[in-house]
Design an enzyme around this catalytic site. Structure first.
Site, PDB file in Angstrom:
ATOM      1  N   GLU A  52       3.015   4.710  -4.266  1.00 36.54           N
ATOM      2  CA  GLU A  52       3.260   5.663  -5.365  1.00 36.54           C
ATOM      3  C   GLU A  52       4.705   6.205  -5.370  1.00 36.54           C
ATOM      4  O   GLU A  52       5.209   6.413  -6.490  1.00 36.54           O
ATOM      5  CB  GLU A  52       2.258   6.835  -5.273  1.00 36.54           C
ATOM      6  N   HIS A  97     -13.882  -4.520  -0.198  1.00 38.01           N
ATOM      7  CA  HIS A  97     -12.977  -3.856   0.747  1.00 38.01           C
ATOM      8  C   HIS A  97     -13.470  -2.430   0.970  1.00 38.01           C
ATOM      9  O   HIS A  97     -13.882  -1.756   0.021  1.00 38.01           O
ATOM     10  CB  HIS A  97     -11.555  -3.834   0.184  1.00 38.01           C
ATOM     11  N   ASP A 122       0.838  -1.203   0.000  1.00 41.38           N
ATOM     12  CA  ASP A 122       0.000   0.000   0.000  1.00 41.38           C
ATOM     13  C   ASP A 122       0.873   1.253   0.000  1.00 41.38           C
ATOM     14  O   ASP A 122       2.037   1.226   0.421  1.00 41.38           O
ATOM     15  CB  ASP A 122      -0.905  -0.010   1.227  1.00 41.38           C
ATOM     16  N   ARG A 135      -0.748  -0.808  -5.422  1.00 40.27           N
ATOM     17  CA  ARG A 135      -1.561   0.324  -5.836  1.00 40.27           C
ATOM     18  C   ARG A 135      -0.917   1.136  -6.955  1.00 40.27           C
ATOM     19  O   ARG A 135      -1.595   1.884  -7.656  1.00 40.27           O
ATOM     20  CB  ARG A 135      -1.832   1.223  -4.623  1.00 40.27           C
ATOM     21  N   ASP A 181      -8.578   4.368  -3.800  1.00 38.60           N
ATOM     22  CA  ASP A 181      -9.597   4.648  -2.783  1.00 38.60           C
ATOM     23  C   ASP A 181     -10.827   5.282  -3.406  1.00 38.60           C
ATOM     24  O   ASP A 181     -11.124   6.473  -3.219  1.00 38.60           O
ATOM     25  CB  ASP A 181      -9.010   5.557  -1.700  1.00 38.60           C
TER      26      ASP A 181
END
Length: 805
Positions: A413, A538, A410, A461, A478
């Protein structure tokens, strides 16, 4: 000439770019003067007054062009390309006006004066450099001429509509919390453009920048970056499927995932204790809802969201015996996945070790770079430092040995990545877009070295071009828990599948916000999830993402969707195999089906799931009907009712609460199994094979791939079985061929296949298996035929159905 000065803002950099715009818009930079060329084996070097071009083919569908300005040295390191050039026949023809470098597929024409580079595929012009390479003190760009009819795709994950032409796309991976129907910048960007003319250009350079898809509406494609390689590949093919294959030849094929990755996940942000995780798993078992994995988020290493990131060890107060928990789960077929992040907080247990040993990104003075973000004061693991990389992997290695079956990376980036932070190989802005890519590589290569018998599960991600070769499974970030959040998910998944990342998927049900539970939204999202690559509800915990915590009706509808997901495992696992071998996305745009139908080029609300299913998700509340286009060449059949829809028509279909509109192509073979509770129970000793009779489809074929679900490179090792299905139809007879090729080491003497033929016109006169007349069941109401066929390993069976026409 017109001299235009443009100011471009790359994140925290104010850049000045000098652009020369000529009156002859198709001429390249007139100051570039051709001086000669050299041929070196299969590549050519073009010499100009400003530097040298190197052009080489990887094969007949992929050519690479690099420009090396005077005073620079060629950087051969590509973070995306893994393809080794093939030996092909190329020719170089030197004419007075131009140079032609040709293969049977792609060719490059270099016009000498004015200097210009043009690319052709099988004689048809694709694209040409416009002003080509240009530079300023702090940046460079490469631009191209487009035709005005091209639809453009690519640039990674965005919400801009399928046609991204007219947008200037920032290349800087950044999370967009709570996005809905528009997002210009998201977690996963790529310097890749694909055209409706069935070619692609990949800019093979990692540092941050922009991809301009004709934002000035002057038929210009431009790539801009702060530094790095001036290298790009042109990829071209005859059809979309071959283009996908060629691009993933270049950047790497996705390894086969473990079969359990196609099952149902229990996941939330997050479970606070071992007791809570165990009780949730038990609820699935009590309700007989299939389950293959549970994801334990941030609370496994700390009681609170803030202050603990970087501990990398179970909090014993909350998880007193995690090894036993994971061992007990494995005994019932449930895998444990842990969420990790690359940030080491100064308040974490690993800070002192990481800081002392230099494992973190640094300041210009060589100290660990510390900064604040939402979770606390932190440093960032420098995965480009070999010692830090080894240290980081050893954390994963020890936890894997303790029972962890998969990993979720997670905030990769990275979520906050100051521009003046220094890594071992460059600045933050030079490695920002490849950090998640190389993080996945770290885990993937760690498995190759230390757990070589296991297929890794790596959920990330953020990544880069070619991350699929490291087994990366990306998700769409998200997303808002709203109808607006659901609506763009097909666009994101389809676009990423076209860019090599076939397992892009969403948090089913939505993640962010949503203070009140919307049962219809939740149900529709989970119904769509049956036909997206990963089935993973999720969300933030204030509204439970797991179906076991909802009312009886919502739970029953979710259970029905999850059970269908498991029944389709044979079909879906075969899609995984097709992606592994040929780069085919699991979710496919309709224009893959009919590349000449311009009305389909921007359509994303309806899509193909593999070759056989047409899916129409319901993304608005209280919808009673939906307009569906049924591709030409085959009739289509409602998966639930067998109602026939004519090929090439657009019709309004009734929407049911129990499922989303789902259709099967005429002539398709759909292998299915009975519902199982997890993939540990998976077997093909008995399965159903559905065939959809269609008078338009005279010949059709299908496949069913199987292996043990976990052996690495099982197909290459010969440890697999493959069923091939064929149908032929004439006026009097339908013939079905079922053949089996097996290298599996099992004791099964034969497979029991229940063949179910849908939508015959009349009851057949006779049915034969290998010329022996057999009995069968007939349903007059549905016009369906059913019979049993036993197929031994490495055997073929022919079914002959005499039609009563």
């Amino acid at each position: 000439m017109i001299l235009l000065k443009l100011k471009l803002n790359f994140k925290n950099h104010l850049l000045t770019l000098i652009v020369f715009i000529g009156f002859f818009v198709y001429a390249q930079n007139p100051s570039r003067i051709y001086k000669g060329f050299k041929q070196m084996n299969q590549q050519i070097e073009i010499n100009t007054n400003e530097g040298n071009y190197f052009i080489k083919p990887y094969n007949e569908n992929i050519f690479e062009t690099s420009f090396i300005p005077n005073g620079e040295v060629y950087n051969a390191t590509s973070h995306a390309v893994s393809f080794v050039s093939e030996q092909i026949n190329v020719s170089v023809d030197d004419f007075s006006s131009h140079l032609l470098f040709s293969s049977k597929g792609l060719s490059v024409k270099i016009e000498k004066s004015p200097f210009k580079i043009i690319y052709y595929y099988k004689g048809k012009e694709l694209i040409s450099e416009k002003l080509g390479y240009q530079s300023s003190l702090k940046s460079f760009s490469i631009d191209f001429n487009l035709t005005d009819d091209e639809v453009l795709y690519g640039g990674g994950a965005r919400v801009l509509g399928m046609n991204r032409r007219g947008n200037k796309l920032q290349l800087y991976n950044r999370a967009h919390y709570g996005y809905e129907t528009k997002s210009e910048l998201m977690n996963y960007t790529m310097p890749l453009m694909l055209s409706s003319k069935i070619y692609a250009i990949h800019f093979d350079n990692a540092p941050i920048g922009y991809l301009d898809l004709d934002s000035q509406k002057n038929n210009t494609l431009a790539y801009e970056s702060i530094s790095g390689r001036k290298t790009y590949q042109v990829i071209a093919a005859d059809n979309w499927y071959d283009l996908m294959n060629q691009y993933t030849n270049l950047t790497g094929k996705q390894p086969m995932l473990p079969r359990w990755a196609l099952g149902n996940f229990s996941s939330r942000f997050g479970y606070h204790s071992q007791k809570e995780v165990s009780e949730t798993v038990q609820k699935f078992r009590n309700d007989k809802i299939p389950l293959d994995a549970v994801i334990v988020d941030i609370y496994w290493f700390g009681k609170d969201i803030q202050g603990h990131m970087g501990n990398f060890e179970f909090l014993k107060d909350s998880f007193p015996n995690p090894e036993k928990m994971m061992s007990d789960f494995k005994k019932i077929g449930v895998k444990t996945i842990l969420v990790t992040e690359p940030f080491i907080l100064t308040t974490s247990k690993k800070w002192e070790e990481a800081d002392k040993n230099g494992y973190l990104g640094k300041t210009k003075t060589g100290a660990s770079y510390r900064y604040d973000f939402y979770f606390g004061n932190t440093g960032l693991v420098d995965i480009y430092n070999p010692k830090a990389k080894k240290w980081f992997w050893n954390i994963y290695k020890d936890l894997t040995k303790s029972g962890v079956s998969g990993w979720w990376g997670d905030l990769g980036e990275p979520e906050v990545h100051p521009s003046d932070l220094l890594h071992a190989t460059g600045t933050a802005d030079e490695v920002h877009n490849i950090y998640g890519h190389d993080w996945a590589k770290l885990i993937y290569e760690g498995y190759q070295n230390d757990f070589s018998a296991e297929r890794p599960f790596i959920l990330m991600r953020a990544g880069y071009s070619g991350s699929q070769k490291y087994g990366m499974i990306p998700w769409s970030g998200d997303v808002s828990r709203s109808w607006g959040g659901l609506q763009p998910q097909t666009e994101i998944a389809l676009q990423m599948g076209m860019q090599g990342l076939a397992y892009m998927h969403s948090d089913l049900g939505g993640f962010a916000g949503g203070e009140l539970f919307d049962a219809a939204l939740y149900t529709r999202w989970l119904q769509y999830g049956v036909f997206q690559p990963i089935y993973r509800p999720h969300a933030q915990e204030h509204i439970a993402p797991e179906p076991v915590f909802h009312d009886a009706k919502t739970k029953a509808l979710a259970k029905k969707s999850i059970e269908l997901r498991y029944q389709l495992l044979p079909y879906n696992y075969t899609l995984m195999f097709e992606n592994n071998q040929f780069g085919k996305p699991l979710m496919r745009p309709l224009f893959f089906e009919d590349q000449h139908n311009h009305e389909l080029l921007e359509k994303s609300d309806i899509y193909l799931w593999g070759d056989s299913f047409l899916i129409a998700p319901i993304t608005q509340s209280r919808i009673e009907e939906k307009e569906v286009y049924f591709p030409k060449n085959n009739n289509w059949f409602d998966f639930y009712t067998d109602q026939k829809y004519k090929a090439g028509t657009t019709q309004k279909v009734e929407v049911k609460e129990e499922y989303i509109p789902t259709f099967v192509r005429g002539g398709s073979f759909i292998p299915m199994i009975k519902t199982i509770q997890n993939t540990e129970d998976y077997t093909l000793n008995q399965f159903d094979l559905h065939f959809y009779y269609d008078e338009l489809t005279k010949v059709s074929s299908g496949q069913l791939y199987n292996d043990d679900g976990n052996t690495v490179n099982a197909f290459e090792k010969g440890q697999f079985e493959l069923f091939n299905f064929q149908s032929t139809l004439d006026d009097k007879k339908l013939t079905l061929l079922i053949s089996n090729t097996s290298g599996l080491d099992d004791n099964t003497t034969s497979k029991s296949i229940t063949v179910k033929i849908h939508s015959l016109k009349k009851k057949p006169k006779r049915v034969f298996i290998d010329h022996k007349k057999v009995s069968y069941e007939w349903n007059e109401q549905t016009k369906g035929l059913q019979l049993k066929v036993l197929v031994s390993n490495n055997q073929s069976k022919n079914i002959y159905i005499n039609l009563n026409n």
